[in-house]
Motif scaffolding. Sequence first.
Motif, PDB file in Angstrom:
ATOM      1  N   HIS A 375     -61.371 -38.051   0.570  1.00  0.00           N
ATOM      2  CA  HIS A 375     -60.765 -39.058   1.472  1.00  0.00           C
ATOM      3  C   HIS A 375     -59.322 -38.612   1.633  1.00  0.00           C
ATOM      4  N   TRP A 376     -59.100 -38.067   2.862  1.00  0.00           N
ATOM      5  CA  TRP A 376     -57.796 -38.021   3.219  1.00  0.00           C
ATOM      6  C   TRP A 376     -57.014 -39.127   4.145  1.00  0.00           C
ATOM      7  N   LYS A 377     -55.692 -39.485   3.894  1.00  0.00           N
ATOM      8  CA  LYS A 377     -55.151 -40.478   4.656  1.00  0.00           C
ATOM      9  C   LYS A 377     -54.088 -40.167   5.286  1.00  0.00           C
ATOM     10  N   SER A 378     -53.722 -40.157   6.345  1.00  0.00           N
ATOM     11  CA  SER A 378     -52.377 -39.356   6.875  1.00  0.00           C
ATOM     12  C   SER A 378     -51.273 -40.070   6.405  1.00  0.00           C
ATOM     13  N   LEU A 379     -51.219 -41.358   6.178  1.00  0.00           N
ATOM     14  CA  LEU A 379     -49.948 -41.918   5.677  1.00  0.00           C
ATOM     15  C   LEU A 379     -49.910 -41.983   4.291  1.00  0.00           C
ATOM     16  N   ARG A 380     -50.933 -42.240   3.576  1.00  0.00           N
ATOM     17  CA  ARG A 380     -51.008 -42.608   2.100  1.00  0.00           C
ATOM     18  C   ARG A 380     -51.413 -41.404   1.171  1.00  0.00           C
ATOM     19  N   ASN A 381     -51.399 -40.144   1.954  1.00  0.00           N
ATOM     20  CA  ASN A 381     -51.656 -38.943   0.996  1.00  0.00           C
ATOM     21  C   ASN A 381     -50.444 -37.848   1.417  1.00  0.00           C
ATOM     22  N   PRO A 382     -49.193 -38.247   1.373  1.00  0.00           N
ATOM     23  CA  PRO A 382     -48.152 -37.247   2.033  1.00  0.00           C
ATOM     24  C   PRO A 382     -47.653 -36.477   0.757  1.00  0.00           C
ATOM     25  N   LEU A 383     -48.201 -36.386  -0.321  1.00  0.00           N
ATOM     26  CA  LEU A 383     -47.590 -35.545  -1.275  1.00  0.00           C
ATOM     27  C   LEU A 383     -48.364 -34.157  -1.832  1.00  0.00           C
ATOM     28  N   GLY A 384     -49.051 -33.695  -0.946  1.00  0.00           N
ATOM     29  CA  GLY A 384     -49.784 -32.346  -1.105  1.00  0.00           C
ATOM     30  C   GLY A 384     -51.175 -32.520  -1.592  1.00  0.00           C
ATOM     31  N   THR A 385     -51.702 -34.013  -1.922  1.00  0.00           N
ATOM     32  CA  THR A 385     -53.103 -33.913  -2.255  1.00  0.00           C
ATOM     33  C   THR A 385     -53.882 -34.952  -1.478  1.00  0.00           C
ATOM     34  N   LEU A 386     -55.178 -35.332  -1.575  1.00  0.00           N
ATOM     35  CA  LEU A 386     -55.972 -36.385  -1.047  1.00  0.00           C
ATOM     36  C   LEU A 386     -56.346 -37.013  -2.045  1.00  0.00           C
ATOM     37  N   ASP A 387     -57.312 -38.189  -1.584  1.00  0.00           N
ATOM     38  CA  ASP A 387     -57.659 -39.143  -2.325  1.00  0.00           C
ATOM     39  C   ASP A 387     -59.163 -38.797  -2.975  1.00  0.00           C
ATOM     40  N   ASP A 388     -59.329 -38.045  -3.965  1.00  0.00           N
ATOM     41  CA  ASP A 388     -60.532 -37.574  -4.410  1.00  0.00           C
ATOM     42  C   ASP A 388     -61.249 -38.689  -4.850  1.00  0.00           C
ATOM     43  N   SER A 389     -62.497 -39.205  -4.516  1.00  0.00           N
ATOM     44  CA  SER A 389     -63.360 -40.343  -5.065  1.00  0.00           C
ATOM     45  C   SER A 389     -64.562 -39.844  -4.825  1.00  0.00           C
ATOM     46  N   HIS A 390     -65.742 -40.826  -5.126  1.00  0.00           N
ATOM     47  CA  HIS A 390     -67.082 -40.510  -5.337  1.00  0.00           C
ATOM     48  C   HIS A 390     -68.094 -41.833  -4.796  1.00  0.00           C
ATOM     49  N   PHE A 391     -69.124 -41.510  -4.512  1.00  0.00           N
ATOM     50  CA  PHE A 391     -70.088 -42.662  -4.481  1.00  0.00           C
ATOM     51  C   PHE A 391     -70.920 -42.714  -5.745  1.00  0.00           C
ATOM     52  N   GLY A 392     -70.949 -43.717  -6.624  1.00  0.00           N
ATOM     53  CA  GLY A 392     -71.706 -43.522  -7.846  1.00  0.00           C
ATOM     54  C   GLY A 392     -72.695 -44.883  -7.962  1.00  0.00           C
ATOM     55  N   PRO A 393     -73.144 -45.366  -9.151  1.00  0.00           N
ATOM     56  CA  PRO A 393     -73.928 -46.409  -9.179  1.00  0.00           C
ATOM     57  C   PRO A 393     -73.019 -47.818  -8.677  1.00  0.00           C
ATOM     58  N   ALA A 394     -73.665 -48.662  -8.149  1.00  0.00           N
ATOM     59  CA  ALA A 394     -72.852 -49.965  -7.584  1.00  0.00           C
ATOM     60  C   ALA A 394     -72.482 -50.482  -8.722  1.00  0.00           C
ATOM     61  N   GLN A 395     -71.052 -51.072  -8.913  1.00  0.00           N
ATOM     62  CA  GLN A 395     -70.361 -51.787  -9.659  1.00  0.00           C
ATOM     63  C   GLN A 395     -70.596 -53.214  -9.674  1.00  0.00           C
ATOM     64  N   PRO A 396     -70.421 -53.954 -10.831  1.00  0.00           N
ATOM     65  CA  PRO A 396     -70.616 -55.501 -10.648  1.00  0.00           C
ATOM     66  C   PRO A 396     -69.214 -56.121 -10.054  1.00  0.00           C
ATOM     67  N   ARG A 397     -69.355 -57.250  -9.219  1.00  0.00           N
ATOM     68  CA  ARG A 397     -68.113 -57.782  -8.773  1.00  0.00           C
ATOM     69  C   ARG A 397     -67.238 -58.292  -9.830  1.00  0.00           C
ATOM     70  N   ARG A 398     -65.829 -58.051  -9.614  1.00  0.00           N
ATOM     71  CA  ARG A 398     -64.865 -58.420 -10.272  1.00  0.00           C
ATOM     72  C   ARG A 398     -64.268 -59.599  -9.709  1.00  0.00           C
ATOM     73  N   ALA A 399     -63.954 -60.567 -10.776  1.00  0.00           N
ATOM     74  CA  ALA A 399     -63.243 -61.778 -10.153  1.00  0.00           C
ATOM     75  C   ALA A 399     -61.650 -61.341  -9.579  1.00  0.00           C
ATOM     76  N   GLY A 400     -61.614 -61.924  -8.456  1.00  0.00           N
ATOM     77  CA  GLY A 400     -60.251 -61.681  -7.863  1.00  0.00           C
ATOM     78  C   GLY A 400     -60.314 -60.274  -7.109  1.00  0.00           C
ATOM     79  N   GLU A 401     -61.349 -59.569  -7.065  1.00  0.00           N
ATOM     80  CA  GLU A 401     -61.296 -58.523  -6.469  1.00  0.00           C
ATOM     81  C   GLU A 401     -61.152 -58.648  -4.630  1.00  0.00           C
TER      82      GLU A 401
END
Length: 559
Positions: A375-401
């Motif tokens: 996941h590359w973000k033009s403003l929030r990935n300015p330091l030579g890397t992108l945001d490496d992420s993944h789709f995995g099992p659905a996580q439970p909801r967290r309070a305040g999320e």
Amino acid sequence: MSTLSTATTAEGTSPDLPAPPSASTTARSSPWRWAGPAARLPWPVALLHLLSLPLLLGSLLTGLRLSIGHGLLPPALDAALPMGRVADWHLLLALAWVLVLFGYLGWRRLRQRNRAAVAGRPVLSRAARWHRHLLVLIWSALVGLIASGAVLYLSLPGLSGRATVILHLSLALALCGLLPLHLLVTAWLRGFSGWWAAFWPRGASRYRRWTQGLALGAALLTAAWAAVPPSWLSTPLRMTAIPTRLAPQLDGATDDQVWALARPVSVQTVHGANSASGVAVTLRAVHDGDTAYFAVTWPDPTRSGVHLPLQKTADGWRVIHEGFDTHDERRWYEDKLALMFSRSHAPAGGSFHYGAKGAARGQHAMHSGLVDVWHWKSLRNPLGTLDDSHFGPAQPRRAGEPRYTAGYRADPAEAGAIVHNWQWFSAERVLPKRLPRSPEQLLPFRELPDPEQPGAQIDWSLSWYQTRPYTAELDVYPVGTLMPSVLIRDGYEGDRASVRAFANWRDGEWTLELARALKAPGEFDLDLHSGLAVWVAVFDHSQTRHSLHVRPLSLVIEP
């Protein structure tokens, strides 16, 4: 649903439809009759009726659910429609429709060739002639649905936009209106017993054998779809082998010699926000045996660098937004791009779900395995890397999320942070975390740029280290002051920073260069190997409404 028969007998009646009642018959009894068995149809015609019922119901329910995701139907219908991997089932049902209809048409063609020529024109009652016209409309709607669905699946340039989605939905709704008319006219011509006769034909023993065979074939087709996805439909993305000395320099340009050796592949992405005609993305890929390199280019008239700016008001600070509170910001957001890699060739790698935990537009999660997301973000990935992420099992909801993302998660990071400059988000008012050390730091941000105006925008961000903690005494800024909401503290370290990235916008086009080891660097990454399915999504200053393509690319790593 009956079929349109064009061949006729010498007496002028269709071989697939019984002769219409004569004037003497209709004079003695009402056509709306329950008694008296109607003449049975040939078994392929009856089989077409039998298979069409579940296919039609399944296609309609899954299609309506997808239409809600496209914003064509009200979300209030959401609870009455199926959940889960709806896109996968819709595609499987479409394939079944193609097999059934082409199988029936093939039988009709062979039957006509094997029959002796007949003379004369059919003599049909007025009701029978209207029924024939009705069947022509039904067949036209079916052919139109298959054709428009194929266009959407293939993401054909210039043809796969919102207008085609609306056409596809309109044809489905028109078919729902035509079928009750078909039932009424059938009852008029053949009596209500004609409904039963449409499913139990002449030659019933042969019909039973074919029905059992087709049921077994459908089960095998479903199993094959789940276990061995149709990768042969994918477009190959060939990764050319190069010497290590020719490895490209990541500078957001494709003028390195190596990119002339790579074979470009273009894919049309559609249905994204702020890109009504779709976005054509071109990918190139090379490897040196250890590291894979990608070059991705796509047109964008505006370099969007504004992300949810803050503005001082008489009551404090507020976030300028037009949908961020519903996770659907489509104006004050930076440009983004995502690459997805999966072992499965099902739509979105089998990660896309509609469910009780999701929003009307669905969310990403996996029952097993994972989808690797860069996941590359033009403003929030300015330091030579992108945001490496993944789709995995659905996580439970967290309070305040603030936002539930189901199975979408960033890979673990050992250090680094890029944060929003507010304590807690509220659509009306926020309290900043930090303020600039000097008011002069906000001089470049005196005016908001027009997000739709072609050209380059400056990056609306501040360094964490050039700010200081917020206090009411330091907040002496006048009403109307604008301030970036993005604070860049440090670049990510660890698995989250495993993909190097550098992008450049020039003359209405983004160029993004990426590099990562062929071997998966972490447990939430996938090895890059031949046969891996690849998708690309463009976010044109949009938070979540990205463009997409259903048919994946298939990675081919050349030796």
